[in-house]
Write an enzyme that holds these catalytic residues in place. Structure first.
Site, short mmCIF file in Angstrom:
data_model
loop_
_atom_site.label_atom_id
_atom_site.label_comp_id
_atom_site.label_asym_id
_atom_site.label_seq_id
_atom_site.Cartn_x
_atom_site.Cartn_y
_atom_site.Cartn_z
N ASP A 203 -19.81 -29.09 9.07
CA ASP A 203 -20.03 -29.82 7.83
C ASP A 203 -21.39 -30.48 7.86
OD1 ASP A 203 -17.55 -29.20 6.83
OD2 ASP A 203 -16.67 -31.18 7.17
N HIS B 147 -21.75 -32.66 2.32
CA HIS B 147 -20.35 -32.36 1.99
C HIS B 147 -19.60 -33.61 1.58
CE1 HIS B 147 -16.50 -30.45 2.03
NE2 HIS B 147 -16.08 -31.01 3.16
N HIS C 206 -17.31 -23.08 4.38
CA HIS C 206 -16.25 -23.70 5.18
C HIS C 206 -15.24 -22.69 5.70
CE1 HIS C 206 -17.48 -27.83 4.00
NE2 HIS C 206 -17.83 -27.22 2.88
N PHE D 57 -9.25 -23.36 2.57
CA PHE D 57 -8.73 -24.55 1.92
C PHE D 57 -8.36 -24.19 0.48
CE2 PHE D 57 -8.62 -29.09 2.94
CZ PHE D 57 -8.26 -29.63 1.72
#
Length: 209
Positions: free
Chosen positions: A54, A58, A48, A18
């Site tokens: 998750d 988070h 991640h 990400f």
């Protein structure tokens, strides 16, 4: 031995992350040599990266860390549902064909024909209502073959907030390219990381018969 499908992407220095997240990095602290009998490395990465679970921490400041997650939702019967090409959201109509009275408590949705090797800013995500309706049917865990159950540019994380409110668990970044639609046994246990907001998993599916 029952047939296994490895649904975890490879984790390496070029693995997609990400934007702004910590990529995988590895350095050698010791290497085989005269006087050194082992190779020992140190790794740095976001939890991640790759297939991961998750934790509530988070998306909830008061939520549980990865090490406190109960393991039962990550182990047991699951259904893989194909929703190829759905975009931008997995709506109920995309998965209704595979939902019936025998729906297991774990649902993994495939959206890619082939998982991308680079970051996909246009990833498909779950519509919040889809997760609500799965929860209404007793689902405990939802999974997806993209990096997030919410759109990549979301600031409200509506689907994450549904799983927070409904107390569901989530797996992201799975690889379902070669998995036929149907029912399997899921094994994807998070590590006991006592303060982390997520945990890597080695996610596999095993044939039921």
């Amino acid at each position: 031995m029952k047939e296994l499908w490895d649904i975890s992407p490879p984790v390496h220095a070029g693995a997609p992350v990400f934007p702004g997240d910590t990529p995988y990095q590895q350095q050698w602290c010791a290497t085989l040599a005269p006087g050194c009998p082992v190779n020992v490395s140190a790794i740095t990465m976001s939890p991640h990266v790759g297939a991961h679970a998750d934790a509530p921490l988070h998306y909830d400041a008061q939520g549980a860390a990865a090490g406190d997650l109960p393991l039962a939702p990550f182990l047991g019967p699951c259904r893989v549902i194909h929703a190829l090409g759905c975009h931008p959201l997995i709506e109920w109509a995309h998965i209704a064909h595979a939902v019936n009275d025998t729906l297991p408590q774990r649902v993994l949705v495939r959206t890619y024909a082939q998982a991308p090797a680079q970051w996909d800013g246009q990833l498909a995500a779950y519509a919040p209502d889809t997760i609500e309706r799965l929860a209404d049917r007793g689902v405990l865990l939802v999974g997806i073959d993209t990096a997030s159950i919410d759109p990549a540019d979301s600031k409200t994380l509506e689907s994450h907030q549904v799983i927070r409110r409904r107390n569901l668990r989530v797996l992201e970044n799975l690889v379902l390219d070669d998995v036929p639609e149907g029912d399997y046994e899921l094994i994807a246990l998070p590590l006991r990381l006592t303060t982390a907001d997520a945990s890597p998993v080695r996610a596999v599916l095993r044939a039921l018969t």
